[in-house]
Design an enzyme around this catalytic site. Structure first.
Site, mmCIF file in Angstrom:
data_model
loop_
_atom_site.group_PDB
_atom_site.id
_atom_site.type_symbol
_atom_site.label_atom_id
_atom_site.label_comp_id
_atom_site.label_asym_id
_atom_site.label_seq_id
_atom_site.Cartn_x
_atom_site.Cartn_y
_atom_site.Cartn_z
ATOM 1 N N HIS A 291 0.808 -1.199 0.152
ATOM 2 C CA HIS A 291 0.024 -0.033 0.047
ATOM 3 C C HIS A 291 0.798 1.150 0.041
ATOM 4 O O HIS A 291 0.371 2.264 0.408
ATOM 5 C CB HIS A 291 -1.053 -0.110 1.140
ATOM 6 C CG HIS A 291 -2.212 -0.589 0.805
ATOM 7 N ND1 HIS A 291 -3.309 -0.442 1.752
ATOM 8 C CD2 HIS A 291 -2.779 -1.146 -0.233
ATOM 9 C CE1 HIS A 291 -4.306 -1.005 1.271
ATOM 10 N NE2 HIS A 291 -4.127 -1.609 0.112
ATOM 11 N N CYS A 292 2.080 1.114 -0.434
ATOM 12 C CA CYS A 292 2.936 2.227 -0.333
ATOM 13 C C CYS A 292 3.269 2.832 -1.933
ATOM 14 O O CYS A 292 2.573 3.690 -2.402
ATOM 15 C CB CYS A 292 4.217 2.027 0.422
ATOM 16 S SG CYS A 292 3.970 2.046 2.189
ATOM 17 N N ILE A 293 4.164 1.897 -2.556
ATOM 18 C CA ILE A 293 4.781 2.487 -3.872
ATOM 19 C C ILE A 293 3.539 2.352 -4.692
ATOM 20 O O ILE A 293 3.365 3.663 -5.633
ATOM 21 C CB ILE A 293 5.799 1.569 -4.184
ATOM 22 C CG1 ILE A 293 7.162 1.951 -3.319
ATOM 23 C CG2 ILE A 293 6.465 2.223 -5.719
ATOM 24 C CD1 ILE A 293 8.158 0.983 -3.493
#
Length: 448
Positions: A291-293
């Site tokens: 759920h970041c990059i």
């Protein structure tokens, strides 16, 4: 120049240098902290709760999911070994309380908001969970509490979701209650990147808000870096992961260039990394997950689009990242064609489906898109993963192959190779596409 925080007993002494080099009079803030509420017990909230409880802070862990709490109590949640040990030690202690009752948060000194902020299939930020969470927190906030948002979001969200609603309730931020943004910096599955060794960026609405947030976060972070506002802290998080996205896209691009020119891209990256300045190594792969990059840069692009602004470098990087799983399928088709087999009707095994090594997490994993596309093209697909027992694709549910070595596979695709898992059996396969770029090239020379 940002303040330097030095800790002594229960006092935080903050020294600030004026632009002319003179020192301001040190300020002292009482850092006595008795209790913290963690909202959301996912990959950020749970390790944070355990780290705080482990230093004798009373923690109330709140989550809307009974299933998640049951998993934590059964000690089956995906955690690093050190956090598994903490959980086993703290479960029956008075320092850790797990609940689905939101009212329990009204009694704590500080509330940390750690809920997911994904994007939907149109790459639009899905703020449903964050919005509902902030509404509940605002409604139950009492005077004297500190609220720290850690969930990645757009610039200005802390003010919109917390400061303004609190103001409408008649609470003055910086006097009655204290609000800050401090982006999470959890690296799932990587034991070397502990919370204790990772600096935390903190941006409060007022200086007092920053002080109160630092009071809490300094319990689990040896270093805190103050910025001037929540907006500066929000944009810091977006810069961090956009930087990674851009450089991963570049590494993937260079992998194709190197393949075309007959050069080993990993050798080239290793050589470039010997330069002691001006270069940071990033490595190619099958795509990015979590759920970041794959998500965070879209919060920035979404906000800029609303203001009729563009970010061409970020847009190009995210488009390149999104296309990477398709590149894996195309390369698989090329290798099978060279072996005299069509893609349709072939039997392909994906080795690893988690989005990164060492975690049992398939959120945004490129493996899911790769499986879907292979099925769409008529491939008989399967997967093996020591940490992921079952996945759901557009074609239905798949269960991990427990004995992949016995399968009659036309092609193996190395997608995620977990540490401490024996992958030597792959050497006997007739054809292997190494999308991880980590297998022995003398045995498996095929890369993207």
């Amino acid at each position: 120049m940002p303040p330097t925080d030095v800790y002594s007993s229960n006092l935080l002494v903050t020294e600030t240098l004026h632009p002319d080099g003179s020192r301001a009079r040190p300020s002292r803030v009482d850092t006595a902290l008795h209790s913290v509420g963690i909202v959301g017990l996912g990959y950020v909230g749970l390790p944070t709760a355990l780290a705080l409880a482990d230093v004798d802070v009373e923690v109330v862990g709140y989550d809307v999911s009974e299933a998640r709490l049951a998993s934590i109590k059964a000690q089956t949640a995906d955690l690093l070994p050190a956090d598994q040990e903490r959980l086993a030690r703290l479960l029956d202690s008075e320092l850790l309380t797990l609940t689905t009752e939101h009212a329990a948060l009204s009694a704590v000194d500080t509330v940390l908001i750690c809920v997911p902020t994904p994007v939907d299939r149109h790459l639009v930020p899905d703020l449903t969970m964050l919005s509902e969470c902030c509404e509940s927190v605002v409604n139950s906030t009492r005077a004297g509490q500190t609220i720290v948002m850690t969930s990645t979001t757009y610039v200005g969200c802390t003010r919109e979701f917390l400061v303004e609603p609190l103001r409408r309730r008649g609470l003055i931020v910086g006097e009655d209650v204290f609000v800050a943004f401090s982006p999470e910096r959890i690296d799932p599955g990587v034991a070397d990147h502990t919370q204790e060794s990772t600096p935390r960026v903190v941006g409060g609405v007022t200086a007092a808000c920053t002080d109160r947030a630092v009071r809490t976060l300094s319990k689990v972070a040896a270093v805190t870096h103050r910025v001037s506002s929540p907006e500066a802290a929000e944009l810091t998080k977006l810069l961090e992961n956009t930087f990674r996205a851009v450089n991963i896209a570049l590494a993937n691009e260079f992998s194709g260039i190197a393949l075309q020119l007959g050069v080993d891209v990993i050798e080239v990256i290793g050589a470039a990394a010997t330069k002691p300045y001006g270069f940071m190594p990033f490595y190619p792969g099958p795509g990015v997950g979590g759920h970041c990059i794959p998500c965070d840069p879209h919060y920035l692009l979404w906000q800029l689009k609303a203001n009729r602004k563009q970010s061409p470098v970020t847009e190009a990087a995210m488009a390149s990242i999104a296309a990477r799983p398709q590149s894996v399928v195309v390369r698989a088709q090329e290798l099978l064609a060279e072996a005299g087999r069509p893609l349709s009707g072939s039997r392909i095994l994906l080795v690893g489906v988690a989005y990164k090594p060492g975690v049992a997490d398939v959120r945004e994993s490129p493996a899911l898109e790769i499986l879907d596309e292979l099925v769409r093209r008529g491939v008989e697909v399967a997967y093996t993963d020591a940490l992921v027992e079952r996945v759901t694709t557009k074609a239905g549910s798949l269960t991990a192959e427990s004995e992949p070595v016995t399968g009659d596979w036309d092609l193996l695709i190395a997608h995620t190779l977990h540490p401490a898992v024996d992958h030597s059996w792959m050497a006997s396969a007739p054809l292997v596409l190494d999308a991880t770029y980590t297998l022995d090239r003398d045995i498996h020379p095929h890369v993207l």
